[in-house]
Design an enzyme around this catalytic site. Sequence first.
Site, short mmCIF file in Angstrom:
data_model
loop_
_atom_site.label_atom_id
_atom_site.label_comp_id
_atom_site.label_asym_id
_atom_site.label_seq_id
_atom_site.Cartn_x
_atom_site.Cartn_y
_atom_site.Cartn_z
CG ASP A 55 -1.52 -1.33 1.78
OD1 ASP A 55 -2.56 -1.30 0.31
OD2 ASP A 55 -2.46 -1.70 2.90
N1 URA Z 1 -1.48 -5.97 4.21
C1 URA Z 1 -1.98 -4.40 3.97
O1 URA Z 1 -2.64 -4.56 4.34
N2 URA Z 1 -1.25 -3.82 3.28
C2 URA Z 1 0.37 -3.55 2.43
O2 URA Z 1 1.14 -2.95 1.86
C3 URA Z 1 0.57 -4.81 2.88
C4 URA Z 1 -0.10 -6.35 3.41
#
Ligand code: URA
Length: 248
Positions: free
Chosen positions: A105
Amino acid sequence: MAHIRLDKFLADSGAGTRSQVREIIKKGRVMVNDTVAKKGDIKVDTSVDIVLMDGKSMSHEDYEYFMLNKPQGVVSATTDSEHKTVIELIKDAKRRDLFPVGRLDKDTEGFLLITNDGPLANSLLAPGKHVDKVYEARVTGVVTPDDVISFEKGIDIGDDKLTAPAKLEIIKGIELEDGEIGSLARVTITEGRYHQIKRMFHAIGREVVYLKRLSMGPLCLDENLSVGEYRRLSEEEVTLLKEVHKNG
Ligand code: URA
């Protein structure tokens, strides 16, 4: 060993776009093994032929592999009209076809593999491979041994299926930035669902306030890399990744 067109060889080596390198070739600026090349469509053997452009030796990398300590605020994509991408952070890449293996993310930090090796990336991301991804998470509230059991059993995060068994380790209680009680935890998952870790904690009544990936499969984030820094993988690390690719 690979046989490829000269114009592709040069474009891959960072000499310019395919049409730019074709112009360069036309001007007689490129030599292959002591002969001036006349056309871009001649085949070169990347492992033995010597290619010079303006007298400078051009090296060809079939595949490049980088480990990035992804900073927050940068998106895991190759292009984006609004935000900086992880690919823009890799300054000395020779190849123009790099992409991130999977997504973190925008606000997640940590280990991200960047390569142009499609078969290897597909293999690492294939659901059947169960490649471990380990994350450090700061979450609101107190994580309990019952939560550890829930993660192990699988969690309903609103998808068709429960999440696959995940390992939740409680590291310690912490004070969050807003002064509230929180927990530092380590989570190992084998899937890569959208916002998976955040949704798993949300489902047990906690919210992730900080997330960092520590490792993927056999590779761990190099602790000498500050946030935003990257390095090429060593040969040993590439071999370790290829083992994952080969097995299964
Ligand atoms: N899980 C999440 O919620 N975000 C990420 O970036 C990776 C795994």
